[in-house]
Design a protein around this motif. Structure first.
Motif, short mmCIF file in Angstrom:
data_model
loop_
_atom_site.label_atom_id
_atom_site.label_comp_id
_atom_site.label_asym_id
_atom_site.label_seq_id
_atom_site.Cartn_x
_atom_site.Cartn_y
_atom_site.Cartn_z
N ARG A 141 0.92 -121.06 0.02
CA ARG A 141 0.73 -120.43 1.33
C ARG A 141 1.88 -119.48 1.67
O ARG A 141 3.03 -119.88 1.66
CB ARG A 141 0.60 -121.51 2.39
CG ARG A 141 -0.63 -122.38 2.18
CD ARG A 141 -0.71 -123.46 3.23
NE ARG A 141 -1.85 -124.31 3.01
CZ ARG A 141 -1.78 -125.49 2.40
NH1 ARG A 141 -0.63 -125.95 1.93
NH2 ARG A 141 -2.87 -126.21 2.24
N TYR A 142 1.52 -118.27 2.02
CA TYR A 142 2.48 -117.24 2.38
C TYR A 142 2.57 -117.20 3.91
O TYR A 142 1.63 -116.78 4.60
CB TYR A 142 2.01 -115.89 1.82
CG TYR A 142 2.96 -114.75 2.04
CD1 TYR A 142 4.23 -114.74 1.47
CD2 TYR A 142 2.58 -113.65 2.80
CE1 TYR A 142 5.09 -113.67 1.65
CE2 TYR A 142 3.43 -112.57 2.98
CZ TYR A 142 4.68 -112.59 2.41
OH TYR A 142 5.53 -111.53 2.59
N ILE A 143 3.68 -117.68 4.44
CA ILE A 143 3.92 -117.73 5.88
C ILE A 143 4.78 -116.51 6.21
O ILE A 143 5.88 -116.38 5.69
CB ILE A 143 4.65 -119.04 6.25
CG1 ILE A 143 3.85 -120.26 5.79
CG2 ILE A 143 4.92 -119.09 7.75
CD1 ILE A 143 4.64 -121.56 5.79
N TRP A 144 4.29 -115.63 7.06
CA TRP A 144 5.02 -114.39 7.30
C TRP A 144 4.78 -113.89 8.73
O TRP A 144 4.04 -114.47 9.49
CB TRP A 144 4.61 -113.34 6.27
CG TRP A 144 3.21 -112.82 6.42
CD1 TRP A 144 2.06 -113.46 6.06
CD2 TRP A 144 2.82 -111.57 6.97
NE1 TRP A 144 0.98 -112.67 6.35
CE2 TRP A 144 1.40 -111.51 6.90
CE3 TRP A 144 3.52 -110.49 7.51
CZ2 TRP A 144 0.69 -110.40 7.35
CZ3 TRP A 144 2.80 -109.38 7.96
CH2 TRP A 144 1.41 -109.36 7.87
N GLY A 145 5.48 -112.81 9.03
CA GLY A 145 5.27 -112.13 10.30
C GLY A 145 5.68 -112.96 11.50
O GLY A 145 6.75 -113.58 11.52
N VAL A 146 4.83 -112.99 12.49
CA VAL A 146 5.13 -113.68 13.75
C VAL A 146 5.41 -115.16 13.50
O VAL A 146 6.37 -115.71 14.04
CB VAL A 146 3.98 -113.49 14.77
CG1 VAL A 146 4.18 -114.35 16.00
CG2 VAL A 146 3.87 -112.02 15.15
#
Length: 174
Positions: A141-146
């Protein structure tokens, strides 16, 4: 807007409940997120976060002890997102609302709070300056941004940016 950061007490260490947004949504499809959304008229951030968590993943608000409200996080598109931190004494039964959520999962608190797992990524859009954001990859899982930015802000608020913060974070989640 408001999001709920549901921290769950587990015998092997705290976890954080997260979602993967539905692939059928008009925007932000497939992205990792906290349950949350826009405030209804007259609603507080806490009320909105708990309501949205119930609507998106059937998280019973009565199971959540609200620990506090974080500083509003401004998105690149100008939204202010208020994180609400909630404590759960055990993993709750959840059910994804398929029109909004494709998957509900837990990520280890220790992983999320470890700055060694945080990195700066970027993307380019034609005719626009490069956009930089925080990111972390947990399993596939790629957790990114906000979402990653809110995690970073929560970590900084709880542990600070001092060298000793790494030690405090490691001891806290057990």
């Amino acid at each position: 807007a408001a999001v709920l950061i549901p921290v769950i007490a587990n015998p092997t260490g705290a976890t954080v409940l997260m979602t993967r947004r539905s692939d059928s949504l008009a925007s932000h499809t497939g992205q990792i997120a906290f349950p949350g959304g826009r405030l209804d008229p007259g609603e507080t951030a806490v009320e909105a976060a708990l309501r949205e968590a119930f609507e998106e993943v059937a998280l019973d608000p009565a199971l959540v002890e609200v620990l506090g409200v974080g500083d509003a996080y401004e998105t690149g598109t100008g939204f202010l997102v208020t994180p609400v931190v909630g404590w759960l004494t055990e993993t709750p039964a959840t059910r994804a609302a398929p029109e909004e959520v494709a998957e509900v999962f837990e990520a280890p608190w220790d992983f999320l709070m470890d700055p060694a797992n945080h990195r700066r990524d970027s993307y380019d859009r034609e005719g626009e300056p490069r956009r930089w954001f925080w990111a972390m990859t947990h399993e596939e899982r790629y957790i990114w941004g906000v979402t990653a930015g809110i995690v970073r802000a929560l970590r900084a608020r709880l542990y600070g940016e001092e060298p000793e913060a790494d030690q405090a974070a490691a001891e806290d989640a057990a």
